[in-house]
Enzyme design. Sequence first.
Site, PDB file in Angstrom:
ATOM      1  N   GLY A  10       0.817  -1.207   0.000  1.00 16.22           N
ATOM      2  CA  GLY A  10       0.000   0.000   0.000  1.00 16.22           C
ATOM      3  C   GLY A  10       0.846   1.250   0.000  1.00 16.22           C
ATOM      4  O   GLY A  10       2.030   1.226  -0.343  1.00 16.22           O
ATOM      5  N   GLY A  12       1.972   4.809   2.265  1.00 21.83           N
ATOM      6  CA  GLY A  12       2.004   5.573   3.499  1.00 21.83           C
ATOM      7  C   GLY A  12       1.802   7.033   3.156  1.00 21.83           C
ATOM      8  O   GLY A  12       1.488   7.390   2.017  1.00 21.83           O
ATOM      9  N   PHE A  14       4.049   9.312   2.909  1.00 21.43           N
ATOM     10  CA  PHE A  14       5.076   9.839   2.023  1.00 21.43           C
ATOM     11  C   PHE A  14       5.905   8.724   1.385  1.00 21.43           C
ATOM     12  O   PHE A  14       7.096   8.890   1.184  1.00 21.43           O
ATOM     13  CB  PHE A  14       6.002  10.784   2.798  1.00 21.43           C
ATOM     14  N   THR A  16       5.782   4.467  -0.695  1.00 21.24           N
ATOM     15  CA  THR A  16       5.144   3.213  -1.065  1.00 21.24           C
ATOM     16  C   THR A  16       5.631   2.116  -0.134  1.00 21.24           C
ATOM     17  O   THR A  16       6.809   2.063   0.217  1.00 21.24           O
ATOM     18  CB  THR A  16       5.496   2.847  -2.530  1.00 21.24           C
ATOM     19  N   VAL A  17       4.733   1.222   0.265  1.00 23.57           N
ATOM     20  CA  VAL A  17       5.072   0.167   1.208  1.00 23.57           C
ATOM     21  C   VAL A  17       5.009  -1.187   0.499  1.00 23.57           C
ATOM     22  O   VAL A  17       4.010  -1.506  -0.146  1.00 23.57           O
ATOM     23  CB  VAL A  17       4.126   0.175   2.426  1.00 23.57           C
ATOM     24  N   LYS A  36       9.205   0.845   3.524  1.00 23.72           N
ATOM     25  CA  LYS A  36       8.600   2.070   3.006  1.00 23.72           C
ATOM     26  C   LYS A  36       9.677   2.818   2.234  1.00 23.72           C
ATOM     27  O   LYS A  36      10.769   3.072   2.750  1.00 23.72           O
ATOM     28  CB  LYS A  36       8.052   2.932   4.146  1.00 23.72           C
ATOM     29  N   ASP A 129      -1.951  11.884  12.876  1.00 22.71           N
ATOM     30  CA  ASP A 129      -2.737  11.230  11.826  1.00 22.71           C
ATOM     31  C   ASP A 129      -3.261   9.870  12.306  1.00 22.71           C
ATOM     32  O   ASP A 129      -3.143   8.858  11.606  1.00 22.71           O
ATOM     33  CB  ASP A 129      -1.891  11.062  10.562  1.00 22.71           C
TER      34      ASP A 129
END
Length: 355
Positions: A10, A12, A14, A16-17, A36, A129
């Site tokens: 998915g 995050g 800032f 890509t994971v 990440k 967040d």
Amino acid sequence: MDWVRGGKLGHGSFGTVNLAIPRSRNAQIPPLMAVKSCGVSRSDSLVNEKFILDELRDCPEIIRCLGESFSYENGEKLYNVLLEYAGGGDLADRLKSDERLPEFEVRQYTKDILEGLNYIHKFGYVHCDIKPQNILLDKNGGAKIADFGLAKRAGREKMGVFGCELKGTVLYMSPEMVASIEQGPPADIWALGCVVSEMVTGAPAWRCSDVAGLLMRISGGADVPEVPGNLSDEGKDFLEKCFDKNPSTRWTAEMLLNHPFVDGDQDFDDCVTLKDRQKYVVSTSPRCPFDFPDWASSVTCSITSLPPSDFTLDPDSRLRPESNSTISPAERLRELVTVDRNFDWDADDWMTIRL
């Protein structure tokens, strides 16, 4: 650390994971990790996230950072942060599959999140967040806080609609955050309340599709998210403590950890429906042949009558009536297992056998 990039998990805040697998086995390195990644030119937030995670590494309710590395992929230099992999997905996916969660599960996740927030706040940070997408679930059912891309030192900057850029997810923003007041630990508590409400109802705490209108509702007047009616009295009181519009009187994570909603034993019958109980019931191993619960077997017994209570067993006959039996149940059992042998039941050299 030498590792191989796997499938995409998915995004995050800032980066890509992806899954990551170490090239060599090591007792200190798990067989599966998450990585990440983002371009070096835009990696400031990811570098900051790695720094914060290193400071918070001793809290089991926060995703651990396992290291960092640089790589060249598709002509771009990437900055990579290797993270603990949580095999249960995120809380948002959990809500998609079940829509709403039984209250005993909500209480457990809430307690885990509070443990993490208490640790974060004691180190002087604000997550900024908190939302279901940033709560990861491990294979044992525990919850861990992830994605510190927006995290910052408490009191370092102000944010709001006017002047500074508004960062975060609007549905979980606190009134003081929208109204340009300094964002501190109370903002995380408000967001936690929104997450708890969503776990209970399966829908966001605010029912509003217009962003501008939602921002006005959050920042102005006495309007707060509706407390779910199907929540226990303890849960309703817990949410009221989270949804205090005044950040100075809103309960802290440390205070909420002592709230009865998450602290102490829960009455199973009060917070679990019959359907949930059938799905989540946990049983203990029987301690003897007579300790099985009445639901443990569906086999019907073929015995239609029992022998009289004055029957006993000796070596010379099967069942022999006694005219006036005063033998205790324990003595009868000893006769059954010893037959014509004499044992010293008070001896110290008996061996315990577990089957």
